[in-house]
Scaffold this active site. Structure first.
Site, PDB file in Angstrom:
ATOM      1  N   THR A  16      34.856-116.161 -22.506  1.00  0.00           N
ATOM      2  CA  THR A  16      35.328-114.792 -22.684  1.00  0.00           C
ATOM      3  C   THR A  16      35.719-114.228 -21.315  1.00  0.00           C
ATOM      4  O   THR A  16      35.268-114.693 -20.287  1.00  0.00           O
ATOM      5  CB  THR A  16      34.272-113.897 -23.338  1.00  0.00           C
ATOM      6  OG1 THR A  16      33.219-113.615 -22.399  1.00  0.00           O
ATOM      7  CG2 THR A  16      33.681-114.549 -24.580  1.00  0.00           C
ATOM      8  N   GLY A  17      36.569-113.220 -21.328  1.00  0.00           N
ATOM      9  CA  GLY A  17      37.052-112.672 -20.063  1.00  0.00           C
ATOM     10  C   GLY A  17      37.936-113.657 -19.320  1.00  0.00           C
ATOM     11  O   GLY A  17      37.969-113.677 -18.083  1.00  0.00           O
ATOM     12  N   ALA A  18      38.691-114.451 -20.068  1.00  0.00           N
ATOM     13  CA  ALA A  18      39.440-115.565 -19.472  1.00  0.00           C
ATOM     14  C   ALA A  18      40.801-115.174 -18.911  1.00  0.00           C
ATOM     15  O   ALA A  18      41.501-116.028 -18.362  1.00  0.00           O
ATOM     16  CB  ALA A  18      39.625-116.665 -20.513  1.00  0.00           C
ATOM     17  N   SER A  20      41.486-113.070 -16.423  1.00  0.00           N
ATOM     18  CA  SER A  20      41.529-112.745 -14.991  1.00  0.00           C
ATOM     19  C   SER A  20      40.178-113.065 -14.364  1.00  0.00           C
ATOM     20  O   SER A  20      39.216-113.412 -15.049  1.00  0.00           O
ATOM     21  CB  SER A  20      41.857-111.261 -14.766  1.00  0.00           C
ATOM     22  OG  SER A  20      40.798-110.428 -15.230  1.00  0.00           O
ATOM     23  N   GLY A  21      40.124-112.953 -13.043  1.00  0.00           N
ATOM     24  CA  GLY A  21      38.871-113.056 -12.323  1.00  0.00           C
ATOM     25  C   GLY A  21      38.133-114.365 -12.484  1.00  0.00           C
ATOM     26  O   GLY A  21      38.724-115.452 -12.501  1.00  0.00           O
ATOM     27  N   ILE A  22      36.823-114.273 -12.605  1.00  0.00           N
ATOM     28  CA  ILE A  22      35.963-115.452 -12.705  1.00  0.00           C
ATOM     29  C   ILE A  22      36.285-116.260 -13.952  1.00  0.00           C
ATOM     30  O   ILE A  22      36.281-117.490 -13.930  1.00  0.00           O
ATOM     31  CB  ILE A  22      34.482-115.028 -12.696  1.00  0.00           C
ATOM     32  CG1 ILE A  22      34.108-114.415 -11.340  1.00  0.00           C
ATOM     33  CG2 ILE A  22      33.571-116.217 -12.988  1.00  0.00           C
ATOM     34  CD1 ILE A  22      32.722-113.810 -11.304  1.00  0.00           C
ATOM     35  N   GLY A  23      36.550-115.571 -15.062  1.00  0.00           N
ATOM     36  CA  GLY A  23      36.870-116.276 -16.296  1.00  0.00           C
ATOM     37  C   GLY A  23      38.111-117.135 -16.156  1.00  0.00           C
ATOM     38  O   GLY A  23      38.142-118.292 -16.604  1.00  0.00           O
ATOM     39  N   SER A 145      24.432-110.434 -12.719  1.00  0.00           N
ATOM     40  CA  SER A 145      24.904-109.954 -11.427  1.00  0.00           C
ATOM     41  C   SER A 145      23.710-109.859 -10.506  1.00  0.00           C
ATOM     42  O   SER A 145      22.557-109.887 -10.951  1.00  0.00           O
ATOM     43  CB  SER A 145      25.553-108.573 -11.601  1.00  0.00           C
ATOM     44  OG  SER A 145      25.713-107.915 -10.356  1.00  0.00           O
ATOM     45  N   TYR A 158      26.763 -99.693 -14.580  1.00  0.00           N
ATOM     46  CA  TYR A 158      27.050-101.124 -14.472  1.00  0.00           C
ATOM     47  C   TYR A 158      25.759-101.884 -14.174  1.00  0.00           C
ATOM     48  O   TYR A 158      25.467-102.909 -14.803  1.00  0.00           O
ATOM     49  CB  TYR A 158      28.079-101.370 -13.364  1.00  0.00           C
ATOM     50  CG  TYR A 158      28.399-102.828 -13.120  1.00  0.00           C
ATOM     51  CD1 TYR A 158      29.363-103.478 -13.881  1.00  0.00           C
ATOM     52  CD2 TYR A 158      27.748-103.549 -12.128  1.00  0.00           C
ATOM     53  CE1 TYR A 158      29.667-104.817 -13.660  1.00  0.00           C
ATOM     54  CE2 TYR A 158      28.031-104.882 -11.898  1.00  0.00           C
ATOM     55  CZ  TYR A 158      28.992-105.511 -12.668  1.00  0.00           C
ATOM     56  OH  TYR A 158      29.272-106.831 -12.457  1.00  0.00           O
TER      57      TYR A 158
END
Length: 356
Positions: A16-18, A20-23, A145, A158
């Site tokens: 998931t979150g694929a 951008s970023g880490i994903g 985190s 957050y």
């Protein structure tokens, strides 16, 4: 059923979150190792482009446009993975959003929406994943985190969501272990990572926010995620600062409080005027297809601490080799001293008198 995690080249991985970023960094690294991928995010156009690129390179990927906050969407992701690949071996809950601002100034609606994604998104994905993984074995990997261990100012909600992710993940792990389920459950705890988090975050500050240094490249976090897909590990820190923050939260919490009061506000504020507050991806997707946001300074491309965690055999061999080398030097020094002492009694006696 005994737990046995497959090699990446033999796995089907849901991320998931694929978009951008880490994903995105994780998807690209996994594709290079020939894992088959199910990519999940809200931005369908971005997912299609990423999937096309991966498939053109000889790997195999499908995509599912979905909102992790929606339980039905997560069930649909699992169904698509089962329909296309017969199931999945690893499920990574990477999607997340941020908010910068004092707790008293952030609206309750925005707080709830962040929790819907960062916490309930993890819960939705985890429960859907373990239902399948319990029947065939595999890995559940949740994105926490450094703020899972130590909250920071100006990212209060957050930090709270990442505390909640840790609590849920830890309790789920114990429950699965108690019933003997063949599921590895890992919590990843990154320090500051150069992703689109800041650019995508909703900002209540008077200036543009930034992340406190040191900042690490997203590929380092991707390495940790992929290591956990192949190795059963409880927690993984990305960057030595994350580990130090966790230790400090346990042993010197009040000292950290004072340090944050003095330094953290300056470290998290840039000198740029704040963009329009509505320019964020809290409720809808914005700019994707980028791994890095370039906010907060130059990213470190390596982390000695994380490399040691993801390459324990190599690290152990280096430490053993270093130890043997030091021992050999020490023995050589002793032999030279012994030889010097027996080669001339007069000189040795004189040296002794002079030394003492």
């Amino acid at each position: 059923m005994a737990m046995q995690l497959k090699k990446l080249s033999e796995q089907v991985i849901v991320i998931t979150g694929a978009s951008s970023g880490i994903g995105l960094a994780t998807a690209r690294k996994a594709a290079r190792q020939r894992a088959r991928l199910v990519l999940v995010a809200r931005n369908e156009n971005a997912l299609k482009q990423i999937s096309d690129d991966i498939n053109m390179q000889g790997a195999e990927a499908i995509y599912v446009a979905a909102d992790v906050a929606n339980e039905a969407d997560m069930q649909r992701v699992a169904s698509m993975a089962i329909e296309r690949f017969g199931g999945f071996d690893t499920w990574m809950n990477v999607a997340g959003v941020g908010i910068f601002g004092k707790n008293e100034e952030v609206s309750m609606g925005d707080m709830r929406r962040l929790f819907d994604i960062n916490f309930w998104g993890v819960v939705n994905g985890s429960l859907v994943a373990v239902k399948h993984l319990k029947t065939r074995g595999g890995a559940l990997i949740n994105m926490g985190s450094e703020t899972s261990d130590r909250a920071v100012p100006l990212q209060g909600i957050y930090s709270a969501s990442k505390h909640a992710v840790k609590g849920f993940t830890d309790s789920l792990r114990v429950e699965l272990e108690e019933e003997g389920a063949p599921v590895s459950v890992t919590l990843i705890k990154p320090a500051s990572i150069d992703t689109m988090l800041v650019t995508h975050a909703k900002n209540y500050l008077e200036v543009e926010p930034k992340l406190p240094p040191p900042i690490y490249a997203p590929e380092i976090a991707a390495d940790a995620l992929l290591y956990a897909a192949e190795h059963s590990v409880r927690d993984m820190y990305v960057g030595s600062r994350a580990r130090l923050m966790g230790a400090g939260a346990h042993y010197i919490p009040r000292l950290l409080d004072k340090g944050m009061q003095r330094f953290m506000y300056k470290l998290m504020k840039s000198d740029k005027q704040a963009d329009h507050r509505d320019n964020n991806n809290l409720y809808t997707h914005k700019t994707d297809l980028l791994e890095r946001g370039g906010v907060g300074g130059t990213a470190r491309e390596t982390s000695v601490y994380t490399s040691a965690a993801t390459h324990p055999r190599t690290t152990g061999a280096v430490m053993l080799g270093s130890g043997l080398a030091l021992m050999a030097l020490w023995q050589m020094k002793k032999r030279r001293q012994h030889t010097s002492g027996t080669s001339g009694a007069f000189d040795a006696s004189s040296y002794g008198k002079t030394r003492w």
